[in-house]
Enzyme design. Structure first.
Site, PDB file in Angstrom:
ATOM      1  N   ASP A 139       0.786  -1.058   0.076  1.00 16.49           N
ATOM      2  CA  ASP A 139       0.167  -0.017   0.115  1.00 16.49           C
ATOM      3  C   ASP A 139       0.880   1.180  -0.143  1.00 16.49           C
ATOM      4  OD1 ASP A 139      -1.825   2.166   0.482  1.00 16.49           O
ATOM      5  OD2 ASP A 139      -2.432   1.448   2.483  1.00 16.49           O
ATOM      6  N   HIS A 140       0.873   2.004  -1.185  1.00 18.99           N
ATOM      7  CA  HIS A 140       1.856   3.039  -1.357  1.00 18.99           C
ATOM      8  C   HIS A 140       1.181   4.209  -1.819  1.00 18.99           C
ATOM      9  CE1 HIS A 140       6.332   2.142  -0.427  1.00 18.99           C
ATOM     10  NE2 HIS A 140       5.597   1.282   0.065  1.00 18.99           N
ATOM     11  N   THR A 170       3.757   1.822  11.315  1.00 22.52           N
ATOM     12  CA  THR A 170       3.721   3.275  11.562  1.00 22.52           C
ATOM     13  C   THR A 170       4.085   4.188  10.452  1.00 22.52           C
ATOM     14  OG1 THR A 170       6.117   3.049  12.125  1.00 22.52           O
ATOM     15  CG2 THR A 170       4.624   2.606  13.771  1.00 22.52           C
ATOM     16  N   GLY A 171       4.407   3.432   8.980  1.00 18.03           N
ATOM     17  CA  GLY A 171       4.488   4.377   7.987  1.00 18.03           C
ATOM     18  C   GLY A 171       5.688   4.873   7.632  1.00 18.03           C
ATOM     19  N   GLU A 172       5.602   5.353   6.244  1.00 19.92           N
ATOM     20  CA  GLU A 172       6.880   6.167   5.718  1.00 19.92           C
ATOM     21  C   GLU A 172       6.300   7.527   5.335  1.00 19.92           C
ATOM     22  OE1 GLU A 172       5.965   3.197   3.845  1.00 19.92           O
ATOM     23  OE2 GLU A 172       7.155   1.644   4.812  1.00 19.92           O
ATOM     24  N   GLY A 174      12.176  -3.153  14.343  1.00 18.69           N
ATOM     25  CA  GLY A 174      13.072  -3.196  15.629  1.00 18.69           C
ATOM     26  C   GLY A 174      12.617  -3.645  16.891  1.00 18.69           C
ATOM     27  N   ASN A 197       5.029   8.287   1.706  1.00 14.22           N
ATOM     28  CA  ASN A 197       3.420   7.988   1.584  1.00 14.22           C
ATOM     29  C   ASN A 197       2.811   8.961   2.178  1.00 14.22           C
ATOM     30  OD1 ASN A 197       3.896   5.739  -0.434  1.00 14.22           O
ATOM     31  ND2 ASN A 197       4.534   4.586   1.352  1.00 14.22           N
TER      32      ASN A 197
END
Length: 318
Positions: free
Chosen positions: A37-38, A104-106, A173, A109
């Site tokens: 999903d981007h 948590t996303g980038e 992480g 996007n």
């Protein structure tokens, strides 16, 4: 027993190509589908970025395989109430064969509204609250919520999923793995890292699914395949938090100049040696993964599916 699925890359392929790949995946013996999903691709060379919820709707009418998002960010670009509605409709269309992978996303996007990109700590807190909101909405009951990050005012999903819609949480992480164990129905990570799997298991994930994905490039010309991966997916080898904080494809292209062809050749399985592909995927099973999704880079899709149907998947299952 580990299940093997196919990874649909919205960044590299058109919606029509993704639908074709889903059909081929089923015919080849893959038992599940995952889809990215981007809003943007990682770089301009990839060249695509379809709206994932439209593609999932089309998939539901094309194949009968389960579908999982790997992964959706339900916190910035889309409000969790809107994400919940999209996920619930997808679950209904797929007859309950849908899982919502979230992360948590980038910034790549999520920056498109112009808001400041939060720290990881804030994003993790936002994801925690978003998952709570979505789970309440999935019940089909009216929901009102006043939280630190989100407000929901008397909202109700009239097209609600039947039964529990699983939410898998992505982590790269130890802190995020602990969060996944606490709030997720499963754990998503892209490397066969037994340490992260252990952190997830020890923090509430003992009986929950572990899900992973890996990209390969099946080709009769290994050198050509390495060149292709180096052009399309050098971003896979960027270190640290760059993937989370760089805001545009142009920034990723600049950072990718640090990724050499030799690094790609060492890190990504390229070529047509079936045993190399088997060992790459089998590493996830050995690390305790319940589901592994394999994505083929580049245009040789039919050759990939033929090889995996005839040689790779039988060896993995044997």
């Amino acid at each position: 027993m580990t299940e093997y699925g196919y990874f649909l890359s919205c960044e590299e392929f058109t919606p029509g190509e993704l639908i074709d790949q889903a059909r081929w995946a089923r015919q080849a013996g893959f038992t599940r589908l995952a889809i990215s999903d981007h809003f943007h691709p990682w770089n301009d060379a990839q060249g695509n970025s379809a709206f994932v919820w439209s593609v999932i709707g089309a998939l539901s009418q094309t194949v009968d395989l389960p579908v999982t998002t790997l992964v959706t960010c339900p916190t910035v670009r889309l409000h969790p109430a809107v994400t919940a509605q999209a996920a619930a409709t997808s679950s209904v269309l797929l007859g309950g064969r849908f899982a919502l992978g979230v992360g948590t996303g980038e910034a790549l996007n999520e920056h498109v509204h112009g808001d400041a990109w939060p720290s990881f700590e804030d994003r993790a807190e936002m994801l925690d609250e978003a998952v709570e909101v979505m789970r309440r909405l999935f019940t089909g009951d009216p929901v009102s919520h006043r939280g630190r990050h989100y407000t929901v005012d008397n909202a109700r999903l009239y097209t609600a999923p039947e039964g529990r819609l699983p939410v898998y949480v992505s982590a790269f992480g130890p802190k995020a793995a602990e969060l996944a164990g606490r709030i997720g129905d499963g754990f998503v990570t892209m490397a066969p890292d037994t340490g992260l799997v252990g952190a997830f298991r020890e923090n509430g994930g003992a009986d929950k699914k572990v899900v992973g994905g890996v990209k390969v490039c099946w080709s009769g010309d290994r050198d050509k395949a390495v060149d292709l991966v180096h052009r399309l997916w050098p971003t896979e080898l960027l270190p640290g938090e760059l993937a989370q904080v760089l805001p545009t494809p142009a920034h990723f292209e600049q950072a990718s100049e640090l990724v050499t062809r030799e690094m790609v050749a060492d890190a990504v399985t390229c070529g047509d040696e079936a045993e190399e592909h088997v060992e790459t995927v089998r590493a996830y099973a050995r690390a305790g993964f319940d589901e592994v999704y394999v994505g083929q880079i580049g245009p040789e899709q039919e050759a990939f599916f033929d090889a995996y149907r005839e040689r790779v998947l039988p060896a993995l299952r044997g």
